[in-house]
Design an enzyme around this catalytic site. Sequence first.
Site, mmCIF file in Angstrom:
data_model
loop_
_atom_site.group_PDB
_atom_site.id
_atom_site.type_symbol
_atom_site.label_atom_id
_atom_site.label_comp_id
_atom_site.label_asym_id
_atom_site.label_seq_id
_atom_site.Cartn_x
_atom_site.Cartn_y
_atom_site.Cartn_z
ATOM 1 N N ASP A 120 58.837 1.603 24.863
ATOM 2 C CA ASP A 120 60.305 1.698 24.909
ATOM 3 C C ASP A 120 60.819 3.073 25.299
ATOM 4 O O ASP A 120 62.014 3.348 25.147
ATOM 5 C CB ASP A 120 60.895 1.289 23.551
ATOM 6 N N ASP A 178 61.463 -7.239 28.493
ATOM 7 C CA ASP A 178 62.277 -6.039 28.232
ATOM 8 C C ASP A 178 61.703 -4.789 28.912
ATOM 9 O O ASP A 178 62.430 -3.842 29.234
ATOM 10 C CB ASP A 178 62.365 -5.738 26.727
HETATM 11 N N1 GLY Z 1 63.224 -6.007 22.042
HETATM 12 C C1 GLY Z 1 64.396 -5.489 22.561
HETATM 13 C C2 GLY Z 1 65.540 -6.392 22.389
HETATM 14 O O1 GLY Z 1 65.805 -6.799 21.272
HETATM 15 O O2 GLY Z 1 66.186 -6.706 23.345
#
Ligand code: GLY
Length: 399
Positions: A120, A178
């Site tokens: 992330d 994501d």
């Molecule tokens: N995992 C990132 C989101 O909740 O979009």
Amino acid sequence: MNKLNLSFCALALFFFGNASGQQAPKPNPALLKTINAEFKDAGRQYHVLMKNLPPDQFPKTFYPVTGKFEACKSDWWVSGFYPGTLLYLYQQTKDQGLYNEAERILKVLEKEKNNKTTHDLGFMMYCSFGLANQIKPKPAYKDILLTSAKSLASRFNPTVGCIESWDSKVPDFLVIIDNMMNLELLFWATRATGDSSYYKIAVTHANTTMKNHFRPDYSSYHVVDYNSQTGAVQKRRTDQGYADESAWARGQAWGLYGYTLMYRETRDKKYLDQANHIARFILDHPNLPKDKIPYWDFNAPGIPNALRDASAGAIIASALLELSKYNGKPAKQEYFTIAEQIIRRLSSVAYKAAPGTNGGFILMHGVGHMPKKSEIDVPLTYGDYYYIEALKRYKNYTN
Ligand code: GLY
């Protein structure tokens, strides 16, 4: 040409231009006024949010029913959105208090540049330091971004052709849709250094994801589990969606935004096509409500009474405004108009919190993780970030 002929030509251009769809989309002047007021409201609201923050923590959400404010440490994936939103709002309002707060919290965030346990880092470091570096470039920001890009690249597995999202037991190698959002940091690193290895990792990740994450209708799975030693797909499943075969709304939004940014960075038409296919899946879906704010999952049980996810709506609006620029008519106009519709809806009392309420967050009604029964029908820090980004993109829209 005499005056009469000139007027005739101007009139003809106006009517035929419109009829043949040649005019470019233009921001609506009344809405632009609202948006400027909106930035000021949001800036004031973030002063409320600041006061709710425990020392050295980052806002996550607020539970309106219990009044509980939830914050997190810098290593949680959402940590970059608070400084990012502050910086976007500072750009628009020139409120120095917002900038000072962004600088304070960036110092707390900085250590995550060495975090190699998460994919992330794009969200965490590029939405924050990337924007800070655009507003007031500093060598220190550049170093932090580069170290972050190296940490992110360390998670790339050439056999799989992807950056690992979540650490897991060998040979499982988990990649979530994501992750497309984190690639922006790698493109920046290649531009900043001339080292193409970051670019190549980003392109390889996007190509592998395009091959394995999407269904024939261009909806995407949330999680693909690869074999880290052979690169084979072992399983496709969900984590935050309703079911393995459902279309989790925020996942579709990440894919739309992700392939739009891939086209921006590479100008490779296959990414533009992919983004357009994803847009069609979202916009033509029979379960997309009339106001275009999606249910938390396109296949959520209980539709039309299922909860909406304002964060997915905000991400889609921001992505469509960029994608609109890369398309000709009619998609150009359609994407712009739908983004405008989403912005109007999110800015209405249905989604925008009254000043001083909502823990200081701007938007209400997001869904974080329904299967875990966590963050349901609440504000979400990333919902605010992409909403403000969408307002800014609308305000600055040029073809
Ligand atoms: N995992 C990132 C989101 O909740 O979009």
